[in-house]
Design a protein around this motif. Structure first.
Motif, PDB file in Angstrom:
ATOM      1  N   ARG A  19       0.860  -1.357   0.189  1.00  0.00           N
ATOM      2  CA  ARG A  19      -0.330   0.073  -0.239  1.00  0.00           C
ATOM      3  C   ARG A  19       1.007   1.388   0.122  1.00  0.00           C
ATOM      4  NH1 ARG A  19      -1.901   1.018   6.471  1.00  0.00           N
ATOM      5  NH2 ARG A  19      -0.045   0.136   6.961  1.00  0.00           N
ATOM      6  N   GLY A  20       0.435   2.069  -0.364  1.00  0.00           N
ATOM      7  CA  GLY A  20       0.990   3.771  -0.523  1.00  0.00           C
ATOM      8  C   GLY A  20       2.367   3.491  -1.372  1.00  0.00           C
ATOM      9  N   GLU A 200      -0.645  11.663   0.887  1.00  0.00           N
ATOM     10  CA  GLU A 200      -2.422  11.075   0.784  1.00  0.00           C
ATOM     11  C   GLU A 200      -1.635   9.002   1.235  1.00  0.00           C
ATOM     12  OE1 GLU A 200      -4.119  11.688  -1.996  1.00  0.00           O
ATOM     13  OE2 GLU A 200      -4.264  14.012  -1.857  1.00  0.00           O
ATOM     14  N   THR A 201      -1.769   8.877   1.701  1.00  0.00           N
ATOM     15  CA  THR A 201      -1.342   6.860   2.370  1.00  0.00           C
ATOM     16  C   THR A 201      -1.981   7.113   3.947  1.00  0.00           C
ATOM     17  OG1 THR A 201       0.457   7.935   4.468  1.00  0.00           O
ATOM     18  CG2 THR A 201       0.969   7.680   1.535  1.00  0.00           C
ATOM     19  N   ASP A 202      -2.362   5.918   3.915  1.00  0.00           N
ATOM     20  CA  ASP A 202      -2.895   5.597   5.225  1.00  0.00           C
ATOM     21  C   ASP A 202      -2.177   5.654   6.357  1.00  0.00           C
ATOM     22  OD1 ASP A 202      -5.169   4.183   3.397  1.00  0.00           O
ATOM     23  OD2 ASP A 202      -4.645   1.727   3.823  1.00  0.00           O
ATOM     24  N   ALA A 205      -4.129   9.099   7.681  1.00  0.00           N
ATOM     25  CA  ALA A 205      -5.110   8.625   7.771  1.00  0.00           C
ATOM     26  C   ALA A 205      -6.335  10.495   8.270  1.00  0.00           C
ATOM     27  CB  ALA A 205      -5.714   7.921   6.747  1.00  0.00           C
ATOM     28  N   ARG A 206      -5.646  10.031   9.823  1.00  0.00           N
ATOM     29  CA  ARG A 206      -6.763  10.347  10.731  1.00  0.00           C
ATOM     30  C   ARG A 206      -6.020  12.134  10.680  1.00  0.00           C
ATOM     31  NH1 ARG A 206      -1.644   8.004  12.253  1.00  0.00           N
ATOM     32  NH2 ARG A 206      -0.301   9.261  13.360  1.00  0.00           N
TER      33      ARG A 206
END
Length: 260
Positions: A19-20, A200-202, A205-206
């Protein structure tokens, strides 16, 4: 240089590539011709999806599953990696690795007053210790003229008290980069780091849960936007190419001019 062929016959391992930023790096290196080991710690489905996407685009890749930050992690990574290399039929007597990208990481340590030993230990284990011993295990496999890129963070060079343990772990990664660059220069191996800002990655995200929060992060870059994983992947692709043969021991800021 024709980037579509820049890494032909090169074998790469990218950690945390499900991911990311890691996913973007794996895709870009495969696009440039490398055979890519797509490492994942827990999300096998995500890694398999990345591999499938690379193959659909005409590239070559294979999944590498092993958790980081635990005893024996480096050995487990390379056991899976070596098996993947053999299955792809790309190993030879000269070595089975040209590029190592230490991208996998964890965050969320909080300020010093909220720190707990378990979280701090996990941060150091994954972000600093694992890359160190992955390099140790990689070197006997790595051909002379190889490339090592460590994904650091802007937090190692700017005050980031809201996640001090994370910043410390990335600072350790920067120090490792500098030391290894000098040690491995005799083999023509370059060792560099990239320091992303807000991407912009997990992982972050918060921090982007409202339009106002997104706008605040975007405003910290001189370009007025939040970075994309491809912004980092393109720089990594340059650093592992022959065009970057005279660059080593550096931490390249890829933050879009954050907080200038």
């Amino acid at each position: 240089m024709d980037t579509k062929r820049a890494l032909t016959n090169k074998i790469a391992l990218v950690t945390g590539a499900g991911r990311g930023i890691g996913r973007a790096i794996a895709g870009r290196l495969a696009e440039d011709g490398a055979v890519v080991g797509v490492h994942y710690g827990h999300s096998e489905a995500a890694a398999v999806e990345v591999v499938a996407g690379i193959r659909r685009n005409g590239g070559r890749a294979f999944p590498v599953g092993a958790e980081l930050g635990v005893a024996g992690d480096a050995a487990a990574v390379f056991e899976a990696f070596d098996a993947g290399v053999r299955e792809e039929g790309v190993a030879d007597d000269a070595g089975s690795l040209d590029i190592l990208v230490n991208n996998a990481g964890v965050s969320g340590s909080g300020p010093v007053g909220e720190a707990v030993p378990e979280v701090f230990d996990r941060m150091i284990a994954v972000n600093a210790k694992a890359p160190f011993f992955l390099v140790q295990s990689a070197l006997p496999r790595m051909r002379d003229g190889g490339r090592i890129v460590n994904v650091s963070s802007l937090a190692s060079r700017r005050a980031f008290p809201e996640s001090v343990g994370y910043a410390m772990s990335k600072g350790a990664l920067d120090s490792m980069t500098l030391c290894l660059a000098k040690e491995l220069g005799g083999r023509g191996i370059t060792v560099n780091a990239v320091g992303p800002g807000f991407i912009e990655t997990d992982m972050n995200a918060r921090r982007r849960t409202t339009p106002q929060a997104c706008a605040a992060l975007a405003a910290r870059s001189v370009f007025g936007r939040i970075g994309k994983p491809s912004d980092v992947a393109d720089v990594v692709a340059f650093l592992v190419s022959d065009d970057a043969r005279w660059i080593t021991g550096q931490c390249i800021d890829v933050s879009g001019g954050t907080d200038l």
